[in-house]
Motif scaffolding. Structure first.
Motif, short mmCIF file in Angstrom:
data_model
loop_
_atom_site.label_atom_id
_atom_site.label_comp_id
_atom_site.label_asym_id
_atom_site.label_seq_id
_atom_site.Cartn_x
_atom_site.Cartn_y
_atom_site.Cartn_z
N GLU A 602 0.74 -1.25 -0.03
CA GLU A 602 0.03 -0.01 0.08
C GLU A 602 0.90 1.19 0.02
OE1 GLU A 602 -3.69 1.96 2.64
OE2 GLU A 602 -2.71 0.29 3.38
N ASP A 603 0.50 2.24 -0.93
CA ASP A 603 1.46 3.44 -0.88
C ASP A 603 0.33 4.60 -0.77
OD1 ASP A 603 0.52 4.93 -3.69
OD2 ASP A 603 1.25 2.79 -4.14
N ASN A 604 0.89 5.82 -0.52
CA ASN A 604 0.03 7.00 -0.29
C ASN A 604 0.02 7.83 -1.52
OD1 ASN A 604 2.26 7.97 0.30
ND2 ASN A 604 2.03 9.21 1.98
N GLY A 605 0.66 7.41 -2.76
CA GLY A 605 0.98 8.14 -3.94
C GLY A 605 -0.30 8.71 -4.57
N ARG A 606 -0.25 9.21 -5.67
CA ARG A 606 -1.20 9.81 -6.50
C ARG A 606 -2.28 8.98 -7.16
NH1 ARG A 606 1.96 11.87 -12.21
NH2 ARG A 606 2.35 9.64 -12.80
N GLY A 607 -2.13 7.70 -7.27
CA GLY A 607 -3.12 6.82 -7.83
C GLY A 607 -3.17 6.98 -9.33
N PHE A 608 -4.05 5.91 -9.94
CA PHE A 608 -4.34 6.25 -11.24
C PHE A 608 -5.66 5.54 -11.51
CE2 PHE A 608 -2.03 2.42 -10.28
CZ PHE A 608 -2.40 1.30 -11.00
N ASP A 609 -5.95 5.62 -12.92
CA ASP A 609 -7.20 5.09 -13.48
C ASP A 609 -7.05 3.67 -14.02
OD1 ASP A 609 -9.67 4.50 -14.55
OD2 ASP A 609 -9.67 6.00 -15.76
N ALA A 610 -7.22 2.73 -13.12
CA ALA A 610 -6.90 1.32 -13.95
C ALA A 610 -7.45 1.13 -15.05
CB ALA A 610 -7.16 0.26 -12.84
N GLN A 611 -8.70 1.43 -15.42
CA GLN A 611 -9.55 1.09 -16.65
C GLN A 611 -8.75 1.94 -17.81
OE1 GLN A 611 -11.70 -1.23 -16.65
NE2 GLN A 611 -11.50 -1.49 -14.40
N GLY A 612 -8.24 2.93 -17.59
CA GLY A 612 -7.52 3.85 -18.61
C GLY A 612 -6.32 3.73 -19.15
N LEU A 613 -5.55 2.42 -18.44
CA LEU A 613 -4.08 2.25 -18.77
C LEU A 613 -3.95 1.91 -20.02
CD1 LEU A 613 -2.92 0.26 -15.60
CD2 LEU A 613 -2.30 2.81 -16.47
N GLU A 614 -2.85 2.36 -20.67
CA GLU A 614 -2.67 1.93 -22.22
C GLU A 614 -1.99 0.67 -22.03
OE1 GLU A 614 -0.30 4.99 -23.97
OE2 GLU A 614 -1.71 6.46 -23.90
N ALA A 615 -1.91 -0.01 -23.27
CA ALA A 615 -1.32 -1.33 -23.39
C ALA A 615 0.10 -1.45 -22.76
CB ALA A 615 -1.49 -2.07 -24.74
N ASP A 616 0.96 -0.56 -23.26
CA ASP A 616 2.31 -0.65 -22.84
C ASP A 616 2.54 -0.27 -21.45
OD1 ASP A 616 1.51 1.93 -23.54
OD2 ASP A 616 3.43 2.60 -24.48
N VAL A 617 1.65 0.60 -20.84
CA VAL A 617 1.79 1.17 -19.56
C VAL A 617 1.82 0.02 -18.39
CG1 VAL A 617 1.14 3.00 -17.78
CG2 VAL A 617 1.46 3.41 -20.26
N GLY A 618 0.66 -0.82 -18.90
CA GLY A 618 0.33 -1.81 -17.82
C GLY A 618 1.03 -3.43 -17.88
N ILE A 619 2.19 -3.37 -18.56
CA ILE A 619 2.93 -4.60 -18.68
C ILE A 619 3.34 -4.90 -17.42
CG2 ILE A 619 4.88 -5.41 -19.55
CD1 ILE A 619 4.83 -3.63 -22.09
N GLY A 620 3.97 -4.06 -16.32
CA GLY A 620 4.32 -4.62 -15.03
C GLY A 620 3.20 -5.19 -14.46
N LEU A 621 2.01 -4.56 -14.23
CA LEU A 621 0.79 -5.37 -13.52
C LEU A 621 0.46 -6.52 -14.18
CD1 LEU A 621 -1.15 -1.91 -13.08
CD2 LEU A 621 0.07 -3.26 -11.36
N ARG A 622 0.32 -6.64 -15.55
CA ARG A 622 0.21 -7.86 -16.19
C ARG A 622 1.08 -9.08 -15.82
NH1 ARG A 622 -1.08 -4.75 -20.76
NH2 ARG A 622 0.69 -5.36 -21.77
N ASN A 623 2.47 -8.56 -15.65
CA ASN A 623 3.37 -9.66 -15.34
C ASN A 623 3.02 -10.12 -13.68
OD1 ASN A 623 4.75 -9.54 -17.66
ND2 ASN A 623 6.17 -7.81 -16.91
#
Length: 661
Positions: A602-623
């Motif tokens: 868990e972090d207190n960072g800026r967060g993001f929109d998980a649905q709007g991630l581009e294909a090349d940006v979400g590679i780490g999460l897919r891994n």
């Protein structure tokens, strides 16, 4: 009389000079050219003659009658019933339009008999309907209604919706003659706007003409004029001179009523000219009466008298009682305006007598309607009796068929059971196949991750044992060189010190990479210690405070493959936080129970929109998701812009089994 004939002649010449030429009938020309080629006396010539009769019916009715006589003689000699029926109905139509009503009825009746012999009941209905049209033209409304109802019964049984609507349109004509214009308008509109009706130029023109008559009585007059003009345009374009004459007559009468005398004279002159050309006696008589009324409106009673006398004589010849009544009424008015009151009174009395006769006959229509209702009720009673008899027979049939139906039901149940068993077997096979596919997927993922981990270990070992040893040897050689050179050489000492510093830095870098690829803490002390060791080596100047909490995991190590995969996943998540989250605090919890291990990052960072991630940006999460699938676990992501990110990893400790080494 001379003044009237001169006036009609002048109108006819003016129309002949102004009217557009009548379009040639290409089909008629083709049929006429082919007739000499069909010299053999057979059924083909009869059919061809009938086609020529139809195409000549308006443009040249006398030739049409000659062709019909030839077709009748040849058809009788060949005993060709279908051809004879066609000849009779075509010739009957020509007789009807030229005012030869008795001959028309005779031909329509001959057609009816031929159609009945052929079993063509729709054709029988059409012939009966034509007889009703002739009766209505003669003013015999009671007979016409009875005939129309007779035809309608056959059409309802054997005909098409379009033919039924046409019969109802004929009833509308009777309503018009009886002065019930609203009912007439409803029937005529129903025909013109019938859904799915096949367009036909003659019928469309007739429908517009009838609607023009209805609106002329009901109003508004502009609607009547519109429909008359539509009928004229359609009939003129298709060389339907008979309908064009009728529509011109209706338009002329409307213009007389509106006191547009010049336009009325043109329309009535055209109607008289066309009716004479096609030998339409009824329309010609109507046009003469209308011209008489126009002359009366123009204060020419003598010329009007001559026109009414011609209309009267023609109406008596064709037995058109409405035309005769109108002519008698016009003669009474013309004589009165000339001061001949005795003659005017005589014509007025004749008009009243004829009008009373027509009204008495029209009133019998109510009796006809009652008779129709009685016949309908009697037919309904017969239908109910037949239905009762049919129900009794059906009950007997049902009793006899009960066993058969029961057998069919049992057979159907057995077939259904067999189908269910077959479906169940197929579903079992599908489930087994899906399980096998998932097992293969897990094995493939395990193979990939195992190969990846082995490759990491190999590279780490090579860096530690190979490059690390070489850097150690280089450092020893530099120390030896420093001792040989001895003190007193400041330039050389600086160079040696720098070289030793670079070798030390390289050694530390290789050692760090080696430990990241193959962390000793993970091998020796387990996952929690490896995570702490990894976090301790993070740069301290990035402003990130990391807290690690482990519960129930230090005492008992996890399976090696699970520890290695989870360590790589935690590394991936921390690196993502450092690169993208702009966080200041990170909390990592490792909680192990008897059944599963739960890791929360868990972090207190800026967060993001998980649905709007581009294909090349979400590679780490897919891994991360892929590695968790290999462990048989799952990864849940909870994040939104502005409120940080929480990743929860759940790994079962009982399945799947560890892959073979």
């Amino acid at each position: 009389m001379f003044r009237l004939l001169l006036w009609i002649g002048l109108v006819g010449l003016a129309l002949a000079s102004q009217a557009q030429p009548v379009p040639r009938n290409a089909r008629l020309d083709s049929l006429e050219a082919r007739l000499p080629q069909l010299s053999r006396p057979d059924t083909n010539r009869v059919r061809h003659l009938n086609e020529l009769v139809w195409e000549n019916r308006d443009s040249n009715p006398r030739r049409a009658l000659r062709l019909a006589a030839e077709a009748e003689a040849l058809g009788q000699r060949l005993r060709y019933r279908r051809g004879l029926a066609k000849t009779y109905i075509l010739r009957g139509i020509i007789y009807a339009t030229t005012g030869r009503f008795a001959e028309a009825i005779a031909d329509f009746d001959r057609c009816r008999r031929e159609r009945a012999a052929l079993g063509d009941w729709q054709g029988v209905a059409g012939a009966i309907n034509n007889i009703g049209e002739v009766q209505a033209s003669q003013g015999h409304y009671q007979q016409a209604v009875a005939t129309y109802v007779r035809a309608l019964r056959l059409e309802e049984k054997y005909g098409t919706p379009e033919r039924i609507a046409a019969d109802l349109a004929n009833l509308g004509v009777v309503y018009y003659q009886l002065g019930r214009y609203a009912q007439a308008l409803r029937y005529h509109r129903r025909y013109l706007h019938l859904p799915g009706r096949t367009p036909d130029a003659h019928n469309d023109a007739q429908a517009h003409y009838l609607l023009g008559q209805d609106f002329a009585r009901l109003g508004p007059p502009d609607s009547a004029r519109h429909h008359y003009q539509q009928a004229i345009a359609i009939s003129h374009a298709h060389t339907d001179l008979h309908t064009e004459a009728q529509a011109q007559l209706g338009l002329g009468e409307l213009l007389v009523a509106r006191r547009d005398y010049a336009a009325a004279a043109t329309a009535l002159g055209t109607a008289l000219l066309l009716a004479t050309q096609v030998d339409d006696a009824a329309t010609r008589a109507g046009a003469l009466s209308a011209q008489g009324r126009l002359l009366l409106a123009q204060r020419q009673p003598a010329a009007a008298q001559a026109a009414f006398e011609q209309a009267y004589a023609l109406g008596r010849r064709i037995q058109a009682r409405e035309v005769v009544r109108g002519a008698l009424q016009g003669l009474s008015t013309a004589h009165a305006r000339q001061g001949r009151y005795a003659q005017a009174l005589r014509y007025s009395e004749q008009t009243a007598a004829l009008k009373d006769s027509l009204l008495n006959e029209a009133s019998t229509r109510q009796i006809t309607e009652m008779q129709v209702r009685y016949d309908t009720e009697r037919q309904a009673a017969r239908n109910r009796l037949q239905a009762a008899q049919l129900r009794a027979q059906q009950q007997l049939i049902r009793r006899r068929n009960t066993q058969l139906i029961g057998g069919l039901v049992v057979a159907a149940l057995l077939a259904g059971l067999a189908y269910l068993l077959h479906t169940r077997r197929r579903l079992q096979q599908r489930v087994a196949f899906e399980q096998e596919r998932q097992q293969l997927e897990r094995q493939r993922a395990a193979a990939v991750l195992e190969a990846e981990e082995n490759e990491r270990r190999r590279i780490g070992s090579d860096l530690h044992d190979g490059i690390g040893q070489l850097l150690t040897a280089a450092k020893l050689n530099l120390h030896a060189l420093q001792q040989q050179l001895g003190p007193g050489r400041p330039g050389h000492e600086n160079l040696l010190d720098n070289a030793l510093a670079v070798v030390d830095e390289s050694f530390r870098e290789v050692r760090g990479i080696s430990h990241n690829l193959m962390p000793n803490a993970l091998i020796k002390r387990g996952l929690a210690a490896a995570v702490r060791d990894f976090l301790d080596k993070l740069p301290s100047d990035n402003g990130l405070r990391v807290e690690v909490q482990a519960y129930g995991i230090d005492a008992t190590q996890l399976p090696p493959h699970a520890e290695s995969v989870l360590f790589r996943v935690i590394q991936e998540l921390v690196q993502n936080i450092i690169k993208h989250a702009q966080a200041t605090e990170v909390t990592i919890q490792l909680v192990q129970s008897a059944a599963e291990l739960t890791v929360t990052v868990e972090d207190n960072g800026r967060g993001f929109d998980a649905q709007g991630l581009e294909a090349d940006v979400g590679i780490g999460l897919r891994n991360v998701a892929t590695r968790m699938t290999y462990l048989g676990g799952r990864a849940e992501l909870d994040t939104a812009p502005g409120r940080g990110t929480t990743v929860t990893l759940e790994v079962p400790l009982t399945a799947p089994p560890a892959p073979a080494a």
